[in-house]
Design a protein around this motif. Structure first.
Motif, mmCIF file in Angstrom:
data_model
loop_
_atom_site.group_PDB
_atom_site.id
_atom_site.type_symbol
_atom_site.label_atom_id
_atom_site.label_comp_id
_atom_site.label_asym_id
_atom_site.label_seq_id
_atom_site.Cartn_x
_atom_site.Cartn_y
_atom_site.Cartn_z
ATOM 1 N N ALA A 6 0.828 -1.211 0.000
ATOM 2 C CA ALA A 6 0.000 0.000 0.000
ATOM 3 C C ALA A 6 0.864 1.265 0.000
ATOM 4 O O ALA A 6 0.592 2.212 -0.743
ATOM 5 C CB ALA A 6 -0.934 -0.003 1.207
ATOM 6 N N THR A 7 1.931 1.252 0.779
ATOM 7 C CA THR A 7 2.829 2.407 0.828
ATOM 8 C C THR A 7 3.506 2.620 -0.522
ATOM 9 O O THR A 7 3.584 3.746 -1.028
ATOM 10 C CB THR A 7 3.893 2.228 1.937
ATOM 11 N N GLY A 8 3.980 1.537 -1.116
ATOM 12 C CA GLY A 8 4.614 1.628 -2.429
ATOM 13 C C GLY A 8 3.665 2.162 -3.484
ATOM 14 O O GLY A 8 4.046 2.999 -4.322
ATOM 15 N N SER A 67 10.592 -2.990 -5.656
ATOM 16 C CA SER A 67 10.560 -3.302 -4.221
ATOM 17 C C SER A 67 9.200 -3.802 -3.743
ATOM 18 O O SER A 67 9.123 -4.459 -2.705
ATOM 19 C CB SER A 67 11.001 -2.089 -3.404
ATOM 20 N N ILE A 68 8.132 -3.514 -4.479
ATOM 21 C CA ILE A 68 6.815 -4.004 -4.031
ATOM 22 C C ILE A 68 6.330 -5.225 -4.814
ATOM 23 O O ILE A 68 5.265 -5.765 -4.506
ATOM 24 C CB ILE A 68 5.739 -2.892 -4.043
ATOM 25 N N MET A 69 7.122 -5.678 -5.779
ATOM 26 C CA MET A 69 6.708 -6.871 -6.515
ATOM 27 C C MET A 69 6.670 -8.104 -5.620
ATOM 28 O O MET A 69 5.740 -8.896 -5.693
ATOM 29 C CB MET A 69 7.621 -7.094 -7.725
ATOM 30 N N SER A 70 7.664 -8.242 -4.774
ATOM 31 C CA SER A 70 7.706 -9.401 -3.883
ATOM 32 C C SER A 70 6.532 -9.404 -2.901
ATOM 33 O O SER A 70 5.851 -10.427 -2.765
ATOM 34 C CB SER A 70 9.046 -9.447 -3.149
ATOM 35 N N ALA A 72 3.661 -8.024 -3.348
ATOM 36 C CA ALA A 72 2.459 -8.269 -4.158
ATOM 37 C C ALA A 72 2.330 -9.756 -4.471
ATOM 38 O O ALA A 72 1.241 -10.330 -4.403
ATOM 39 C CB ALA A 72 2.506 -7.449 -5.446
ATOM 40 N N PHE A 73 3.445 -10.389 -4.794
ATOM 41 C CA PHE A 73 3.437 -11.827 -5.085
ATOM 42 C C PHE A 73 3.064 -12.632 -3.840
ATOM 43 O O PHE A 73 2.232 -13.518 -3.889
ATOM 44 C CB PHE A 73 4.815 -12.261 -5.608
ATOM 45 N N ARG A 74 3.677 -12.281 -2.728
ATOM 46 C CA ARG A 74 3.468 -13.046 -1.492
ATOM 47 C C ARG A 74 2.035 -12.979 -0.978
ATOM 48 O O ARG A 74 1.545 -13.948 -0.418
ATOM 49 C CB ARG A 74 4.428 -12.594 -0.409
ATOM 50 N N LEU A 80 0.126 -7.500 -9.326
ATOM 51 C CA LEU A 80 1.447 -7.917 -9.788
ATOM 52 C C LEU A 80 1.631 -7.805 -11.303
ATOM 53 O O LEU A 80 2.599 -7.195 -11.750
ATOM 54 C CB LEU A 80 1.782 -9.324 -9.292
ATOM 55 N N PRO A 81 0.755 -8.342 -12.146
ATOM 56 C CA PRO A 81 0.993 -8.194 -13.586
ATOM 57 C C PRO A 81 0.948 -6.739 -14.051
ATOM 58 O O PRO A 81 1.655 -6.361 -14.988
ATOM 59 C CB PRO A 81 -0.115 -9.030 -14.241
ATOM 60 N N PHE A 82 0.174 -5.907 -13.381
ATOM 61 C CA PHE A 82 0.128 -4.483 -13.725
ATOM 62 C C PHE A 82 1.467 -3.811 -13.393
ATOM 63 O O PHE A 82 1.936 -2.951 -14.140
ATOM 64 C CB PHE A 82 -1.020 -3.785 -12.985
ATOM 65 N N LEU A 83 2.082 -4.223 -12.283
ATOM 66 C CA LEU A 83 3.394 -3.695 -11.914
ATOM 67 C C LEU A 83 4.438 -4.084 -12.959
ATOM 68 O O LEU A 83 5.257 -3.262 -13.384
ATOM 69 C CB LEU A 83 3.816 -4.213 -10.532
#
Length: 194
Positions: A6-8, A67-70, A72-74, A80-83
């Protein structure tokens, strides 16, 4: 994890990067189409020649997204695909950076696994590896190698050919002592000896 994500996303919004309010398959299809439009008339292997990304704002966005992909995945977040697609589109519009390797390899995963565009996905995986060499980005090397060899390479090559590069990625991860690399190493540790 949710809080980090959320912060990212808040920081990205402050940087002018917005995502659809509804993260539906229809919205994802639209963003995939936009990416295809950005790629129109370009050969994937030529993307290595894009200029280097210069904008501090775009570089910051790439760093925040990576930095927020992980997280989002977890948490299994639909963003995630939008990132991933945002990273690719930022690279296509503003030039490459070492973090473009992450966008390209993850886009390759989407193309192979979801869109069933295996040759194109493989090309993006190869692009990520080539760009990784160009930037000598050791801090992300084990991640890129892991994603490519586990999720892309086997679509075009015999799966046995993934063992050697995965073992090399494991050694890189162990020797780097970086938390993210060690995370990937735990996935790679039980590889067969042959």
């Amino acid at each position: 994890m949710q809080e980090a994500l959320a912060t990212g996303l808040e920081v990205l919004q402050a940087l002018g990067i917005h995502f659809p309010s509804t993260l539906s398959q229809l919205e994802l299809s639209k963003v995939l189409q936009q990416t295809a439009v950005h790629l129109a008339g370009r050969e994937v292997e030529d993307l290595i020649n894009l200029p280097e990304m210069q904008s501090v704002q775009q570089l910051a966005a790439m760093q925040i997204i990576s930095s927020i992909m992980s997280p989002a995945f977890r948490v299994g977040h639909k963003i995630l695909p939008f990132l991933i697609l945002e990273m690719v589109n930022l690279s296509l519009k503003h030039g490459n950076t070492a973090l473009s390797t992450l966008g390209y390899v993850m886009y390759g995963l989407i193309l192979c696994g979801t869109s069933e565009e295996i040759p194109l996905g493989y090309q993006f995986g190869q692009l990520a590896l080539s760009l990784l060499e160009l930037y000598d980005a050791q801090y992300i090397e084990c991640h890129i190698n892991f994603v490519f060899n586990v999720s892309i390479y086997h679509w075009q090559q015999p799966v046995q050919k993934t063992i050697k590069p995965l073992k090399e990625a494991y050694q890189i991860a162990i020797s780097s002592k970086r938390k993210k690399c060690l995370h990937w190493a735990t996935w790679l540790q039980p590889l067969p000896t042959r």
